[in-house]
Design an enzyme around this catalytic site. Structure first.
Site, short mmCIF file in Angstrom:
data_model
loop_
_atom_site.label_atom_id
_atom_site.label_comp_id
_atom_site.label_asym_id
_atom_site.label_seq_id
_atom_site.Cartn_x
_atom_site.Cartn_y
_atom_site.Cartn_z
N GLY A 10 23.72 40.46 36.63
CA GLY A 10 24.93 39.68 36.90
C GLY A 10 25.02 39.24 38.36
N SER A 34 24.97 39.68 28.27
CA SER A 34 26.13 39.05 27.62
C SER A 34 26.79 38.05 28.57
CB SER A 34 27.15 40.11 27.18
OG SER A 34 27.53 40.91 28.28
N ASN A 35 26.60 38.26 29.88
CA ASN A 35 27.19 37.31 30.85
C ASN A 35 26.19 37.02 31.97
OD1 ASN A 35 29.40 35.69 31.61
ND2 ASN A 35 29.94 37.14 33.22
N LEU A 59 24.77 49.14 26.98
CA LEU A 59 25.05 50.49 27.49
C LEU A 59 25.77 51.38 26.50
CD1 LEU A 59 26.46 50.45 31.12
CD2 LEU A 59 24.51 51.71 30.25
N SER A 124 37.94 47.45 41.52
CA SER A 124 38.47 46.14 41.90
C SER A 124 39.80 46.30 42.62
CB SER A 124 38.68 45.33 40.62
OG SER A 124 39.46 44.20 40.87
N ALA A 125 40.11 45.33 43.48
CA ALA A 125 41.43 45.31 44.13
C ALA A 125 42.55 45.16 43.11
CB ALA A 125 41.48 44.15 45.12
N TYR A 148 42.14 44.03 31.71
CA TYR A 148 40.92 44.18 32.52
C TYR A 148 41.16 45.18 33.65
CZ TYR A 148 37.75 43.26 36.40
OH TYR A 148 36.89 43.42 37.45
N LYS A 152 39.66 49.21 34.70
CA LYS A 152 39.15 49.71 35.99
C LYS A 152 39.95 50.94 36.43
CE LYS A 152 35.93 46.67 36.62
NZ LYS A 152 34.53 47.05 36.46
N ASN A 197 36.93 30.58 35.92
CA ASN A 197 38.29 31.09 36.10
C ASN A 197 38.63 31.20 37.57
OD1 ASN A 197 38.79 31.83 33.30
ND2 ASN A 197 37.20 33.38 33.63
N GLY A 293 50.74 36.17 36.42
CA GLY A 293 50.05 37.39 36.84
C GLY A 293 49.47 37.33 38.24
P1 NAD Z 1 28.85 39.72 35.90
O1 NAD Z 1 29.49 39.41 34.58
O2 NAD Z 1 28.09 38.65 36.57
O3 NAD Z 1 27.91 41.02 35.75
C1 NAD Z 1 28.18 42.04 34.82
C2 NAD Z 1 26.89 42.29 34.06
O4 NAD Z 1 27.09 43.34 33.10
C3 NAD Z 1 26.40 41.07 33.27
O5 NAD Z 1 25.05 40.83 33.59
C4 NAD Z 1 26.57 41.47 31.81
O6 NAD Z 1 25.60 40.86 30.98
C5 NAD Z 1 26.43 42.97 31.89
N1 NAD Z 1 27.08 43.73 30.81
C6 NAD Z 1 28.36 43.63 30.37
N2 NAD Z 1 28.58 44.53 29.38
C7 NAD Z 1 27.42 45.22 29.20
C8 NAD Z 1 27.02 46.27 28.34
N3 NAD Z 1 27.86 46.80 27.42
N4 NAD Z 1 25.75 46.73 28.42
C9 NAD Z 1 24.89 46.21 29.31
N5 NAD Z 1 25.20 45.21 30.16
C10 NAD Z 1 26.46 44.72 30.10
O7 NAD Z 1 30.02 40.27 36.85
P2 NAD Z 1 30.01 40.51 38.43
O8 NAD Z 1 30.89 39.49 39.07
O9 NAD Z 1 28.62 40.69 38.91
O10 NAD Z 1 30.80 41.89 38.47
C11 NAD Z 1 30.14 43.13 38.44
C12 NAD Z 1 31.17 44.23 38.31
O11 NAD Z 1 32.11 44.12 39.38
C13 NAD Z 1 32.00 44.15 37.03
O12 NAD Z 1 32.22 45.48 36.57
C14 NAD Z 1 33.28 43.52 37.48
O13 NAD Z 1 34.37 43.92 36.67
C15 NAD Z 1 33.43 44.06 38.90
N6 NAD Z 1 34.23 43.19 39.77
C16 NAD Z 1 33.92 41.87 39.92
C17 NAD Z 1 34.71 41.05 40.73
C18 NAD Z 1 34.41 39.59 40.88
O14 NAD Z 1 35.30 38.85 41.32
N7 NAD Z 1 33.20 39.11 40.57
C19 NAD Z 1 35.81 41.59 41.42
C20 NAD Z 1 36.09 42.95 41.26
C21 NAD Z 1 35.30 43.75 40.44
N1 UFG Z 2 43.26 29.48 42.11
C1 UFG Z 2 43.65 28.17 42.02
N2 UFG Z 2 42.99 27.36 41.14
C2 UFG Z 2 41.95 27.82 40.37
C3 UFG Z 2 41.56 29.18 40.47
C4 UFG Z 2 42.26 29.98 41.36
O1 UFG Z 2 44.57 27.72 42.70
O2 UFG Z 2 41.39 27.03 39.57
C5 UFG Z 2 43.95 30.36 43.09
C6 UFG Z 2 44.65 31.56 42.46
O3 UFG Z 2 45.95 31.22 42.06
C7 UFG Z 2 44.59 32.58 43.61
C8 UFG Z 2 43.28 32.24 44.34
O4 UFG Z 2 42.96 30.90 43.95
O5 UFG Z 2 45.65 32.35 44.50
C9 UFG Z 2 42.11 33.14 43.94
O6 UFG Z 2 41.99 33.16 42.52
P1 UFG Z 2 40.70 33.77 41.79
O7 UFG Z 2 40.88 33.52 40.33
O8 UFG Z 2 39.47 33.25 42.42
O9 UFG Z 2 40.78 35.32 42.16
P2 UFG Z 2 41.89 36.42 41.85
O10 UFG Z 2 42.32 36.96 43.18
O11 UFG Z 2 42.93 35.92 40.95
O12 UFG Z 2 41.07 37.53 41.04
C10 UFG Z 2 39.74 37.90 41.38
C11 UFG Z 2 39.01 38.33 40.11
C12 UFG Z 2 39.62 39.59 39.56
C13 UFG Z 2 39.60 40.66 40.63
C14 UFG Z 2 40.34 40.16 41.86
C15 UFG Z 2 40.27 41.18 42.96
O13 UFG Z 2 39.11 37.31 39.13
O14 UFG Z 2 38.84 40.04 38.49
O15 UFG Z 2 39.77 38.95 42.32
O16 UFG Z 2 38.95 41.52 43.21
F1 UFG Z 2 40.20 41.75 40.16
#
Ligand code: NAD
Ligand code: UFG
Length: 347
Positions: A10, A34-35, A59, A124-125, A148, A152, A197, A293
């Site tokens: 990922g 899956s992602n 997993l 996550s925050a 979600y 966490k 998103n 939210g």
């Molecule tokens: P990502 O989706 O790119 O990576 C997650 C990986 O886990 C993917 O490759 C997916 O295929 C794999 N996966 C999911 N379910 C699985 C399963 N059951 N078995 C095996 N593999 C599986 O996401 P990311 O942005 O790299 O995030 C990594 C981690 O950090 C996640 O747990 C996410 O919740 C957390 N996180 C991400 C953000 C963010 O903004 N990207 C913020 C806070 C926390």
């Molecule tokens: N935003 C927009 N337009 C968009 C997308 C986002 O205006 O199309 C704004 C949101 O309202 C927010 C800021 O941009 O003010 C950041 O939004 P993101 O969706 O990029 O990030 P979030 O802070 O909402 O959430 C992200 C991840 C969560 C994680 C969190 C803290 O999506 O999973 O950061 O790590 F938990």
């Protein structure tokens, strides 16, 4: 000794694999794709010039996970695997509870069985209460507001319980703020499925012409320009934070949470402006209603990670935008859906 990386294909996992390999660690990756796409792992090998094994497995399949622990002498685990889309978790909470909780439980059961007790977990925050004052310290009250975030929060609680039952565990809960950017090579980066998103992937797809305009979710927040403020952190800094956390769990015992952010907050409009500057592209946008939210402001107190992990983010906003743009420009369709999986093993 090998470091097991779950979800290593990922976005954050692939960047962390690069930093671990660069630091000399041997790794093995588990991912069900899956992602993500196996191409990301091929590019990790290309960037680092190092080889490693990866397994296409879920997993939650204990039997398969145990085979990996049988085969490798695993010292520590970095656990990224999980679903992460907030909106999807609201419409399909069971999918999130099943995947995020079950995969962590199976992983920890297997770690326990094989005597592996060092774990770095992707939190996550989003676990912090929305009513909290900024900046958020690790001792701020918790209170996730969507399924979600609750996965966490629940996993953090499970990990505390595991430690309380056996003080030989060593666990780092890494609470990421908003990871953006990409590796400077432009070969690996964030490759969202469908409509992004998150703000930065959305902005970069507008810049490349795949999307017509950005919707800014609200300009009536009590912030400098009325738009939401977040703590954006470069994914390579975040990846280096994992290497530091790994060293920490390998040399101590206990459970500790660490904020990984920069401590700086930028508004949506500041991000648009910085991206326009870095890319030379105009980002058309329209102000729309608030997204349910969303909090107005979210940024970290990062002193604990600095003090205890010897980590701090080094890359600024310009670099974050420049690297995001390089990745997007060089890979307009992300990882092409070519099947290049010869090096991915299947049990
Ligand atoms: P990502 O989706 O790119 O990576 C997650 C990986 O886990 C993917 O490759 C997916 O295929 C794999 N996966 C999911 N379910 C699985 C399963 N059951 N078995 C095996 N593999 C599986 O996401 P990311 O942005 O790299 O995030 C990594 C981690 O950090 C996640 O747990 C996410 O919740 C957390 N996180 C991400 C953000 C963010 O903004 N990207 C913020 C806070 C926390
Ligand atoms: N935003 C927009 N337009 C968009 C997308 C986002 O205006 O199309 C704004 C949101 O309202 C927010 C800021 O941009 O003010 C950041 O939004 P993101 O969706 O990029 O990030 P979030 O802070 O909402 O959430 C992200 C991840 C969560 C994680 C969190 C803290 O999506 O999973 O950061 O790590 F938990």
């Amino acid at each position: 000794m090998t470091i097991l990386i779950t979800g290593g294909a990922g976005y954050i996992g692939s960047h962390t694999c690069v930093e671990l390999l660069k630091a000399g660690f041997d790794i093995v990756v588990l991912d069900n794709f899956s992602n993500s796409h196996p191409e990301s792992l091929r590019r990790v090998k290309e960037i680092t010039g190092r080889d490693f094994n990866a397994y296409d497995l879920d997993l939650r399949n204990k039997c398969h996970v145990e085979k990996v622990f049988e085969k490798y002498n695993i010292k520590s685990v970095i656990h990224f695997a999980g679903h992460k889309a907030v909106g999807e978790s609201v419409s399909n909470p069971l999918m999130y509870y099943r995947n995020n909780l079950m995969s962590t439980i199976v992983l920890c059961e297997t770690m326990k069985k094989y005597g592996v007790r060092n774990l770095v977990f992707s939190s996550s925050a989003t676990v912090y209460s929305q009513k909290a004052d900024m900046p958020l310290g690790e001792d701020t009250g918790l209170g996730a507001v969507n399924p979600y975030g609750r996965t966490k929060y629940m996993i953090e609680e499970i990990l505390f319980d595991i430690y309380n039952s056996d003080p030989y565990w060593s666990i780092a809960l890494l609470r990421y703020f908003n990871p953006i950017g990409a590796h400077e090579s432009g070969r690996i980066g964030e490759d969202p499925n469908g409509l992004p998103n998150n703000l930065m992937p959305f902005i970069s797809q507008v810049a490349i012409g795949k999307l017509p305009e950005l919707q800014v979710y609200g300009n009536d927040y009590p912030t400098k320009d009325g738009t939401g403020v977040r703590d954006y952190v470069h994914v390579v800094d975040l990846a280096i934070g994992h290497v530091k956390a790994l060293l920490k769990v390998q040399s101590s015992k206990g459970v500790e949470a660490y904020n990984l952010g920069t401590g700086n907050g930028y508004s949506v409009l500041e991000m648009v402006e910085a991206f326009e500057k870095a890319s030379g592209k105009k980002i058309p946008y329209k102000i729309s209603g608030r997204r349910p939210g969303d909090s107005p402001v979210c940024y970290a107190n990062v002193s604990k990670a600095k003090k205890e992990l010897n980590w701090e983010a080094k890359r600024g906003l310009e670099e974050m935008c420049r690297d995001t743009w390089r990745w997007q420009k060089n890979n307009p369709n992300g990882y092409k859906k070519v099947l290049n999986a010869e090096s991915i093993k299947v049990f």
